[in-house]
Write a protein that holds these residues in place. Structure first.
Motif, short mmCIF file in Angstrom:
data_model
loop_
_atom_site.label_atom_id
_atom_site.label_comp_id
_atom_site.label_asym_id
_atom_site.label_seq_id
_atom_site.Cartn_x
_atom_site.Cartn_y
_atom_site.Cartn_z
N GLU A 1 51.20 31.99 42.12
CA GLU A 1 49.88 31.86 41.52
C GLU A 1 49.28 33.24 41.41
N ILE A 2 48.65 33.51 40.30
CA ILE A 2 47.92 34.76 40.09
C ILE A 2 46.44 34.41 40.08
N LEU A 3 45.68 35.13 40.91
CA LEU A 3 44.23 34.93 40.98
C LEU A 3 43.56 36.24 40.57
N ILE A 4 42.70 36.16 39.57
CA ILE A 4 41.95 37.31 39.09
C ILE A 4 40.47 37.05 39.39
N PRO A 5 39.84 37.93 40.20
CA PRO A 5 38.41 37.71 40.49
C PRO A 5 37.59 37.82 39.21
N ILE A 6 36.65 36.88 39.05
CA ILE A 6 35.83 36.87 37.84
C ILE A 6 34.36 36.93 38.20
N GLN A 7 33.57 37.44 37.23
CA GLN A 7 32.12 37.48 37.43
C GLN A 7 31.44 36.50 36.53
N GLY B 1 44.07 43.60 59.27
CA GLY B 1 43.44 42.30 59.07
C GLY B 1 42.15 42.50 58.30
N PHE B 2 41.87 41.63 57.35
CA PHE B 2 40.64 41.73 56.57
C PHE B 2 40.27 40.39 55.96
N LYS B 3 38.98 40.27 55.63
CA LYS B 3 38.47 39.05 55.02
C LYS B 3 38.03 39.34 53.60
N LEU B 4 38.46 38.49 52.69
CA LEU B 4 37.97 38.52 51.31
C LEU B 4 36.93 37.41 51.20
N PRO B 5 35.68 37.75 50.85
CA PRO B 5 34.61 36.74 50.84
C PRO B 5 34.81 35.70 49.75
N MET B 6 34.05 34.61 49.87
CA MET B 6 34.10 33.53 48.88
C MET B 6 33.86 34.11 47.49
N MET B 7 34.71 33.74 46.56
CA MET B 7 34.68 34.33 45.22
C MET B 7 35.28 33.36 44.22
N ASN B 8 34.85 33.46 42.97
CA ASN B 8 35.47 32.71 41.88
C ASN B 8 36.65 33.51 41.34
N TYR B 9 37.74 32.79 41.12
CA TYR B 9 38.95 33.40 40.57
C TYR B 9 39.42 32.59 39.36
N ALA B 10 39.93 33.29 38.36
CA ALA B 10 40.72 32.63 37.32
C ALA B 10 42.12 32.55 37.91
N LYS B 11 42.73 31.36 37.84
CA LYS B 11 44.04 31.14 38.47
C LYS B 11 45.02 30.59 37.46
N GLU C 1 39.38 33.92 26.06
CA GLU C 1 39.02 32.76 25.24
C GLU C 1 37.88 31.96 25.85
N ASN C 2 37.73 32.03 27.17
CA ASN C 2 36.74 31.23 27.87
C ASN C 2 35.55 32.04 28.38
N GLY C 3 35.45 33.30 27.95
CA GLY C 3 34.28 34.12 28.25
C GLY C 3 34.22 34.69 29.66
N TYR C 4 35.35 34.73 30.37
CA TYR C 4 35.37 35.29 31.73
C TYR C 4 35.72 36.77 31.70
N LYS C 5 35.09 37.54 32.57
CA LYS C 5 35.39 38.96 32.71
C LYS C 5 35.87 39.22 34.13
#
Length: 157
Positions: A151-157, A91-101, A122-126
Protein backbone atom coordinates in the motif's frame (compact mmCIF):
# COMPACT_ATOMS: atom_id res chain seq x y z
CA UNK A 1 -7.15 -22.99 -8.63
CA UNK A 2 -8.31 -19.41 -8.10
CA UNK A 3 -5.79 -16.71 -8.90
CA UNK A 4 -6.34 -13.59 -6.85
CA UNK A 5 -5.11 -10.19 -7.96
CA UNK A 6 -2.41 -8.79 -5.71
CA UNK A 7 -2.50 -5.28 -7.21
CA UNK A 8 -6.04 -3.90 -7.15
CA UNK A 9 -5.07 -0.24 -7.67
CA UNK A 10 -8.08 0.72 -5.55
CA UNK A 11 -7.73 4.32 -4.29
CA UNK A 12 -9.30 5.84 -1.18
CA UNK A 13 -8.70 8.35 1.60
CA UNK A 14 -7.80 6.92 5.00
CA UNK A 15 -7.09 8.57 8.34
CA UNK A 16 -4.23 6.96 10.32
CA UNK A 17 -1.59 7.53 12.92
CA UNK A 18 1.48 5.39 13.47
CA UNK A 19 3.88 4.58 16.29
CA UNK A 20 6.93 3.05 14.66
CA UNK A 21 10.30 1.57 15.55
CA UNK A 22 12.84 0.88 12.86
CA UNK A 23 16.05 1.71 11.08
CA UNK A 24 16.88 4.07 8.24
CA UNK A 25 19.30 4.59 5.41
CA UNK A 26 20.17 7.78 3.53
CA UNK A 27 21.52 7.49 0.01
CA UNK A 28 21.75 9.37 -3.29
CA UNK A 29 18.47 9.61 -5.13
CA UNK A 30 17.56 8.22 -7.58
CA UNK A 31 20.87 6.42 -8.28
CA UNK A 32 20.97 4.28 -5.12
CA UNK A 33 17.29 3.29 -5.17
CA UNK A 34 15.62 0.82 -4.95
CA UNK A 35 18.79 -1.03 -3.81
CA UNK A 36 19.19 1.11 -0.65
CA UNK A 37 15.56 0.51 0.32
CA UNK A 38 15.89 -3.24 -0.17
CA UNK A 39 19.11 -3.28 1.86
CA UNK A 40 17.63 -1.51 4.90
CA UNK A 41 14.51 -3.69 4.76
CA UNK A 42 16.59 -6.87 4.69
CA UNK A 43 18.88 -5.62 7.49
CA UNK A 44 15.87 -4.64 9.59
CA UNK A 45 14.05 -7.96 9.07
CA UNK A 46 17.00 -9.68 10.80
CA UNK A 47 16.36 -7.51 13.90
CA UNK A 48 12.55 -7.48 14.10
CA UNK A 49 12.62 -9.91 17.03
CA UNK A 50 14.53 -7.28 19.06
CA UNK A 51 11.32 -5.23 19.20
CA UNK A 52 9.21 -6.50 22.08
CA UNK A 53 5.98 -4.54 21.53
CA UNK A 54 5.61 -5.12 17.77
CA UNK A 55 2.00 -5.27 16.53
CA UNK A 56 2.66 -7.45 13.44
CA UNK A 57 6.06 -8.67 12.22
CA UNK A 58 4.61 -9.44 8.78
CA UNK A 59 3.80 -5.77 8.06
CA UNK A 60 6.82 -3.64 7.18
CA UNK A 61 6.13 0.11 7.21
CA UNK A 62 8.50 2.35 5.26
CA UNK A 63 8.11 6.12 5.58
CA UNK A 64 10.54 8.17 3.51
CA UNK A 65 11.79 11.67 2.73
CA UNK A 66 13.22 12.60 -0.64
CA UNK A 67 14.38 15.86 -2.21
CA UNK A 68 15.54 14.35 -5.53
CA UNK A 69 19.18 14.65 -4.37
CA UNK A 70 19.15 12.26 -1.42
CA UNK A 71 16.48 10.12 0.21
CA UNK A 72 16.11 8.78 3.73
CA UNK A 73 14.15 5.54 3.75
CA UNK A 74 12.94 3.74 6.87
CA UNK A 75 12.14 0.10 7.54
CA UNK A 76 9.83 -0.09 10.57
CA UNK A 77 7.13 -2.01 12.36
CA UNK A 78 4.15 -0.57 14.14
CA UNK A 79 4.36 -0.86 17.93
CA UNK A 80 2.11 -0.63 20.99
CA UNK A 81 3.76 2.39 22.59
CA UNK A 82 7.25 3.82 22.23
CA UNK A 83 8.52 2.51 25.54
CA UNK A 84 11.70 0.66 24.56
CA UNK A 85 13.67 1.25 21.38
CA UNK A 86 16.47 -1.25 20.69
CA UNK A 87 20.00 0.13 20.26
CA UNK A 88 20.70 1.34 16.73
CA UNK A 89 17.00 1.90 16.00
CA UNK A 90 14.72 4.92 16.14
CA UNK A 91 11.19 5.24 17.49
CA UNK A 92 8.77 7.95 16.40
CA UNK A 93 5.09 8.80 16.15
CA UNK A 94 3.36 10.05 13.03
CA UNK A 95 0.25 12.00 14.14
CA UNK A 96 -3.28 11.36 12.89
CA UNK A 97 -3.40 12.40 9.25
CA UNK A 98 -5.40 11.94 6.06
CA UNK A 99 -3.69 9.88 3.39
CA UNK A 100 -4.51 9.04 -0.20
CA UNK A 101 -4.02 5.26 -0.34
CA UNK A 102 -3.60 2.81 -3.18
CA UNK A 103 -3.13 -0.94 -3.10
CA UNK A 104 -0.58 -2.37 -5.52
CA UNK A 105 2.26 -4.91 -5.28
CA UNK A 106 6.02 -5.00 -5.03
CA UNK A 107 6.05 -5.67 -8.80
CA UNK A 108 3.66 -2.83 -9.69
CA UNK A 109 4.80 -0.10 -7.29
CA UNK A 110 5.77 2.30 -10.12
CA UNK A 111 2.27 1.95 -11.59
CA UNK A 112 0.85 2.45 -8.11
CA UNK A 113 2.60 5.82 -7.76
CA UNK A 114 1.44 6.96 -11.21
CA UNK A 115 -2.14 5.95 -10.49
CA UNK A 116 -2.35 7.46 -6.97
CA UNK A 117 -1.00 10.84 -8.13
CA UNK A 118 -3.41 10.83 -11.10
CA UNK A 119 -6.30 9.94 -8.79
CA UNK A 120 -5.29 12.68 -6.34
CA UNK A 121 -5.24 15.27 -9.16
CA UNK A 122 -8.61 14.11 -10.51
CA UNK A 123 -10.15 14.38 -7.04
CA UNK A 124 -8.63 17.72 -6.00
CA UNK A 125 -6.16 16.40 -3.39
CA UNK A 126 -2.73 17.95 -2.88
CA UNK A 127 0.23 16.26 -1.24
CA UNK A 128 1.17 17.55 2.21
CA UNK A 129 4.94 18.13 2.24
CA UNK A 130 6.79 16.99 5.38
CA UNK A 131 4.87 19.01 7.97
CA UNK A 132 4.83 16.21 10.56
CA UNK A 133 4.22 13.78 7.71
CA UNK A 134 5.89 11.29 5.39
CA UNK A 135 4.78 9.36 2.35
CA UNK A 136 4.66 5.70 3.39
CA UNK A 137 5.01 2.32 1.71
CA UNK A 138 3.46 -0.62 3.60
CA UNK A 139 4.63 -4.10 2.67
CA UNK A 140 2.59 -7.16 3.64
CA UNK A 141 5.32 -9.78 3.84
CA UNK A 142 4.47 -13.22 2.51
CA UNK A 143 7.36 -15.64 2.99
CA UNK A 144 8.40 -17.14 -0.34
CA UNK A 145 5.83 -15.22 -2.42
CA UNK A 146 7.05 -13.66 -5.64
CA UNK A 147 4.50 -10.88 -5.42
CA UNK A 148 3.39 -9.18 -2.19
CA UNK A 149 0.70 -6.62 -1.45
CA UNK A 150 1.99 -3.05 -1.03
CA UNK A 151 0.00 0.00 0.00
CA UNK A 152 1.22 3.49 -0.81
CA UNK A 153 0.03 6.28 1.48
CA UNK A 154 0.53 9.90 0.44
CA UNK A 155 -0.26 12.54 3.10
CA UNK A 156 -2.85 14.99 1.82
CA UNK A 157 -4.05 18.42 2.88
Amino acid sequence: MEVKAVATFACEVVKREFELIGQSITANFPQAFPDAAIKIQMDFEKRIDDIENCKNKQVLISPYMCNDIVATYFACVEVEGLTETPEGMIGFKLPMMNYAKISCSNKTIDQGYSKIFSWMGENGYKQKWYDKSFPIEIFYLDEGAEEEVVEILIPIQ
